[in-house]
Motif scaffolding. Structure first.
Motif, PDB file in Angstrom:
ATOM      1  N   ARG A  34      40.695  35.312  96.566  1.00 48.11           N
ATOM      2  CA  ARG A  34      40.538  35.447  95.074  1.00 48.11           C
ATOM      3  C   ARG A  34      41.287  36.902  94.766  1.00 48.11           C
ATOM      4  NH1 ARG A  34      37.933  32.349  93.128  1.00 48.11           N
ATOM      5  NH2 ARG A  34      35.687  31.845  92.522  1.00 48.11           N
ATOM      6  N   TYR A  36      43.998  38.459  91.275  1.00 45.39           N
ATOM      7  CA  TYR A  36      44.742  38.330  89.886  1.00 45.39           C
ATOM      8  C   TYR A  36      46.226  39.132  89.963  1.00 45.39           C
ATOM      9  CZ  TYR A  36      42.746  42.802  88.545  1.00 45.39           C
ATOM     10  OH  TYR A  36      42.304  44.348  88.636  1.00 45.39           O
ATOM     11  N   GLN A  39      48.335  38.247  84.839  1.00 48.14           N
ATOM     12  CA  GLN A  39      47.913  37.488  84.018  1.00 48.14           C
ATOM     13  C   GLN A  39      46.510  38.066  83.971  1.00 48.14           C
ATOM     14  OE1 GLN A  39      48.571  36.410  87.107  1.00 48.14           O
ATOM     15  NE2 GLN A  39      46.742  34.808  87.869  1.00 48.14           N
ATOM     16  N   GLN A  40      45.809  38.850  84.866  1.00 48.97           N
ATOM     17  CA  GLN A  40      44.611  39.397  84.688  1.00 48.97           C
ATOM     18  C   GLN A  40      43.628  38.504  84.750  1.00 48.97           C
ATOM     19  OE1 GLN A  40      44.028  43.108  84.857  1.00 48.97           O
ATOM     20  NE2 GLN A  40      46.311  42.786  85.492  1.00 48.97           N
ATOM     21  N   GLY A  41      43.741  37.333  85.214  1.00 46.98           N
ATOM     22  CA  GLY A  41      42.456  36.243  85.161  1.00 46.98           C
ATOM     23  C   GLY A  41      42.879  35.348  84.128  1.00 46.98           C
ATOM     24  N   HIS A  42      41.877  34.641  83.606  1.00 46.39           N
ATOM     25  CA  HIS A  42      41.963  33.577  82.629  1.00 46.39           C
ATOM     26  C   HIS A  42      40.608  33.274  81.868  1.00 46.39           C
ATOM     27  CE1 HIS A  42      41.372  31.115  85.946  1.00 46.39           C
ATOM     28  NE2 HIS A  42      40.853  30.190  84.981  1.00 46.39           N
ATOM     29  N   SER A  54      38.009  36.506  86.021  1.00 44.93           N
ATOM     30  CA  SER A  54      38.932  37.793  86.418  1.00 44.93           C
ATOM     31  C   SER A  54      39.418  37.727  87.803  1.00 44.93           C
ATOM     32  CB  SER A  54      37.968  38.868  86.769  1.00 44.93           C
ATOM     33  OG  SER A  54      37.166  39.340  85.166  1.00 44.93           O
ATOM     34  N   PHE A  55      38.894  36.956  88.889  1.00 45.30           N
ATOM     35  CA  PHE A  55      39.525  36.696  90.092  1.00 45.30           C
ATOM     36  C   PHE A  55      39.811  35.221  90.103  1.00 45.30           C
ATOM     37  CE2 PHE A  55      36.972  40.547  90.524  1.00 45.30           C
ATOM     38  CZ  PHE A  55      38.153  41.378  90.949  1.00 45.30           C
ATOM     39  N   VAL A  56      40.931  34.808  90.580  1.00 50.54           N
ATOM     40  CA  VAL A  56      41.518  33.381  90.223  1.00 50.54           C
ATOM     41  C   VAL A  56      41.501  32.894  91.995  1.00 50.54           C
ATOM     42  CG1 VAL A  56      43.499  31.796  89.925  1.00 50.54           C
ATOM     43  CG2 VAL A  56      43.059  33.941  88.233  1.00 50.54           C
ATOM     44  N   GLY A  87      50.808  33.047  87.695  1.00 52.75           N
ATOM     45  CA  GLY A  87      49.922  32.493  89.038  1.00 52.75           C
ATOM     46  C   GLY A  87      50.579  31.557  89.961  1.00 52.75           C
TER      47      GLY A  87
END
Length: 112
Positions: A34, A36, A39-42, A54-56, A87
């Protein structure tokens, strides 16, 4: 010898794996990770409430390669993984000084 480390979307793992095997990649390590990037997450919507992820979730592939396969492996991974959207992931290439197969004691490209 090189270590190709790539971070990709989880849904394209099989699409990357099959052509890698076809070009002669003999093995790889897959880790669920996980993180980022830019994009700093989504944000996502759940039961009408918006919340921040926050963590993709991603997949990390680590592939030890002979130098002769490196360019083909880069083409395979980048060709399949690139969608042009945030991403898509990253490729990292590192030099491997030595590889040792524990079972047989083989080293270098023979240990791959």
């Amino acid at each position: 010898m090189k270590l190709l480390t790539t971070i990709i979307r989880p849904n394209i793992l099989q699409e990357v794996r099959e052509p890698l095997l076809a070009i002669g990649v003999s093995g790889l390590t897959v880790t669920e990770v996980r993180g980022y990037g830019r994009q700093q997450g989504h944000t996502e919507l759940y039961r009408g409430a918006e919340y921040r992820v926050s963590f993709v979730p991603k997949i990390k592939l680590e592939i030890a390669l002979d130098d002769a396969l490196l360019d083909q492996a880069i083409e395979v991974v980048s060709g399949v993984a690139k969608t042009g959207r945030f991403g898509d992931g990253k490729l990292f290439i590192s030099e491997l000084d030595q590889i040792l197969r524990l079972r047989t004691g083989e080293s270098g490209v023979f240990a791959l």
